[in-house]
Motif scaffolding. Structure first.
Motif, short mmCIF file in Angstrom:
data_model
loop_
_atom_site.label_atom_id
_atom_site.label_comp_id
_atom_site.label_asym_id
_atom_site.label_seq_id
_atom_site.Cartn_x
_atom_site.Cartn_y
_atom_site.Cartn_z
N ASN A 251 0.82 -1.21 0.00
CA ASN A 251 0.00 0.00 0.00
C ASN A 251 0.85 1.27 0.00
N ASN A 252 2.16 1.10 -0.21
CA ASN A 252 3.10 2.23 -0.28
C ASN A 252 3.18 3.03 1.01
N TYR A 253 2.95 2.39 2.14
CA TYR A 253 3.05 3.10 3.42
C TYR A 253 4.49 3.47 3.76
N HIS A 254 5.44 2.81 3.09
CA HIS A 254 6.84 3.16 3.33
C HIS A 254 7.18 4.56 2.79
N THR A 255 6.28 5.13 1.99
CA THR A 255 6.50 6.48 1.46
C THR A 255 5.92 7.56 2.38
N ILE A 256 5.27 7.15 3.48
CA ILE A 256 4.67 8.10 4.42
C ILE A 256 5.58 8.23 5.63
N ASP A 257 6.06 9.43 5.87
CA ASP A 257 7.06 9.66 6.92
C ASP A 257 6.59 9.18 8.29
N ALA A 258 5.33 9.39 8.59
CA ALA A 258 4.82 9.05 9.92
C ALA A 258 4.90 7.56 10.22
N TYR A 259 4.98 6.74 9.18
CA TYR A 259 5.02 5.29 9.37
C TYR A 259 6.43 4.72 9.27
N SER A 260 7.39 5.53 8.86
CA SER A 260 8.71 5.01 8.50
C SER A 260 9.44 4.38 9.69
N LYS A 261 9.34 4.99 10.87
CA LYS A 261 10.07 4.48 12.03
C LYS A 261 9.60 3.08 12.42
N ASN A 262 8.29 2.90 12.48
CA ASN A 262 7.77 1.58 12.84
C ASN A 262 8.01 0.55 11.74
N LEU A 263 8.00 0.97 10.50
CA LEU A 263 8.31 0.05 9.41
C LEU A 263 9.77 -0.39 9.47
N ASP A 264 10.65 0.52 9.88
CA ASP A 264 12.06 0.14 10.06
C ASP A 264 12.21 -0.87 11.19
N LEU A 265 11.41 -0.70 12.25
CA LEU A 265 11.43 -1.66 13.35
C LEU A 265 10.97 -3.04 12.89
N ILE A 266 9.93 -3.07 12.03
CA ILE A 266 9.46 -4.35 11.49
C ILE A 266 10.55 -5.00 10.64
N LYS A 267 11.17 -4.19 9.80
CA LYS A 267 12.22 -4.72 8.92
C LYS A 267 13.37 -5.31 9.74
N ASP A 268 13.79 -4.61 10.80
CA ASP A 268 14.86 -5.11 11.68
C ASP A 268 14.42 -6.39 12.38
N TYR A 269 13.17 -6.41 12.83
CA TYR A 269 12.64 -7.59 13.52
C TYR A 269 12.70 -8.82 12.60
N ILE A 270 12.28 -8.63 11.34
CA ILE A 270 12.27 -9.74 10.38
C ILE A 270 13.71 -10.21 10.12
N LYS A 271 14.62 -9.27 9.92
CA LYS A 271 16.02 -9.63 9.65
C LYS A 271 16.63 -10.38 10.83
N ASN A 272 16.38 -9.89 12.04
CA ASN A 272 16.95 -10.53 13.23
C ASN A 272 16.39 -11.92 13.44
N ASN A 273 15.09 -12.09 13.19
CA ASN A 273 14.50 -13.41 13.37
C ASN A 273 14.95 -14.39 12.30
N ASN A 274 15.15 -13.90 11.08
CA ASN A 274 15.70 -14.75 10.03
C ASN A 274 17.13 -15.17 10.38
N TYR A 275 17.87 -14.24 10.97
CA TYR A 275 19.26 -14.53 11.35
C TYR A 275 19.29 -15.62 12.44
N LYS A 276 18.37 -15.51 13.40
CA LYS A 276 18.29 -16.51 14.46
C LYS A 276 18.01 -17.90 13.88
N LEU A 277 17.14 -17.94 12.88
CA LEU A 277 16.80 -19.22 12.25
C LEU A 277 18.01 -19.81 11.55
N ILE A 278 18.78 -18.96 10.90
CA ILE A 278 19.97 -19.44 10.20
C ILE A 278 21.01 -19.96 11.21
#
Length: 278
Positions: A251-278
């Motif tokens: 929905n292109n919410y990554h282009t809305i400044d107000a949502y960017s911080k929490n989207l970055d937190l989600i992205k980090d969460y996904i990367k960290n959890n994928n790393y744990k699995l590896i």
């Protein structure tokens, strides 16, 4: 072109809406059980109000409220409306309905339910709606929405119909409609948030076994404070977090400044959890 209009509930006071404000709030935040109840009730109401005496024998097309990538709450209600309507139509010699979508081009952060009539029209007036005109040729159109407050969405639908030169028979169907113009349009937000006061109120709905994502809950989660959001995120499973992230990007919410911080937190969460699995 003047469309038929039908609403199941007429809101003329704020003491008795004719339906549960708590249930409506849960519906707006993804409770599919309530969507089922609302959709079936709207179908039964429309059948008794119109179809019993005016059976539509042409092909009917049901169209939910416009959306880009993430469906609105109305989309969930539409699914059960269609199921209930199909049963009646087929039993009475009609055709099972078809469905299509109104595409919209703009997504916005503003909470529509809090706005005045003028602010709503100004905001949505910048949007544009698109539909497959050829698919609709010769068919009766049922446009569904959960609530009509000021009519700005309906005006946009009719503007689209005029621009496309649609001459179809059209019905505008609503679960509820504000008929008392002395009531401020922000009564919509009173209903929307009647049972959801914080991001943690969403947990009961999400964990209730009847949850479906929609635009409202995604925007609400992304717009919450980062401290609350972090706690909320840690309580969700990987499937939920990944779906939340993918829907947000779609929905292109990554282009809305107000949502960017929490989207970055989600992205980090996904990367960290994928790393744990590896």
């Amino acid at each position: 072109m003047i469309p038929y209009s039908y609403s199941l509930h007429k809101i003329d006071n704020t003491a008795d809406f004719g339906f549960s404000a708590d249930e409506y709030s849960r519906f707006k935040f993804g409770d599919d059980r309530v969507a089922r109840s609302f959709g079936k009730a709207l179908a039964d109401g429309f059948i008794n109000y119109y179809l019993v005496d005016n059976l539509i024998t042409d092909q009917i097309v049901v169209i939910s409220s416009p959306y880009s990538f993430i469906p609105t709450a109305t989309f969930a209600m539409k699914n059960y409306f269609v199921s209930q309507l199909n049963r009646w139509l087929v039993e009475n010699g009609g055709l099972a309905v078809q469905e299509t979508k109104v595409h919209r081009t703009i997504t916005y952060k503003e909470d529509y339910g809090e706005l005045s009539a003028e602010e709503r029209l100004s905001l949505i007036g910048n949007d544009s709606f698109h539909i497959d005109k050829d698919f609709l040729a010769g068919k009766t159109l049922l446009f569904l929405d959960d609530i009509k407050i000021t009519g700005s969405h309906e005006r946009m639908i009719l503007k689209m119909a005029k621009e496309y030169g649609l001459t179809n028979e059209m019905h505008m169907l609503y679960f509820a409609e504000l008929v008392n113009k002395n009531i401020h349009p922000n009564v919509e937000n009173f209903l929307n948030y009647h049972q959801v006061k914080s991001i943690f109120d969403l947990e009961e709905i999400i964990d209730g076994g009847n949850f479906c994502f929609n635009t409202r809950i995604v925007k609400y989660i992304l717009n919450s404070s980062s401290s609350s959001f972090t706690i909320f995120l840690e309580r969700r499973n990987a499937e939920f977090v990944n779906q939340l992230y993918d829907l947000s990007l779609g929905n292109n919410y990554h282009t809305i400044d107000a949502y960017s911080k929490n989207l970055d937190l989600i992205k980090d969460y996904i990367k960290n959890n994928n790393y744990k699995l590896i």
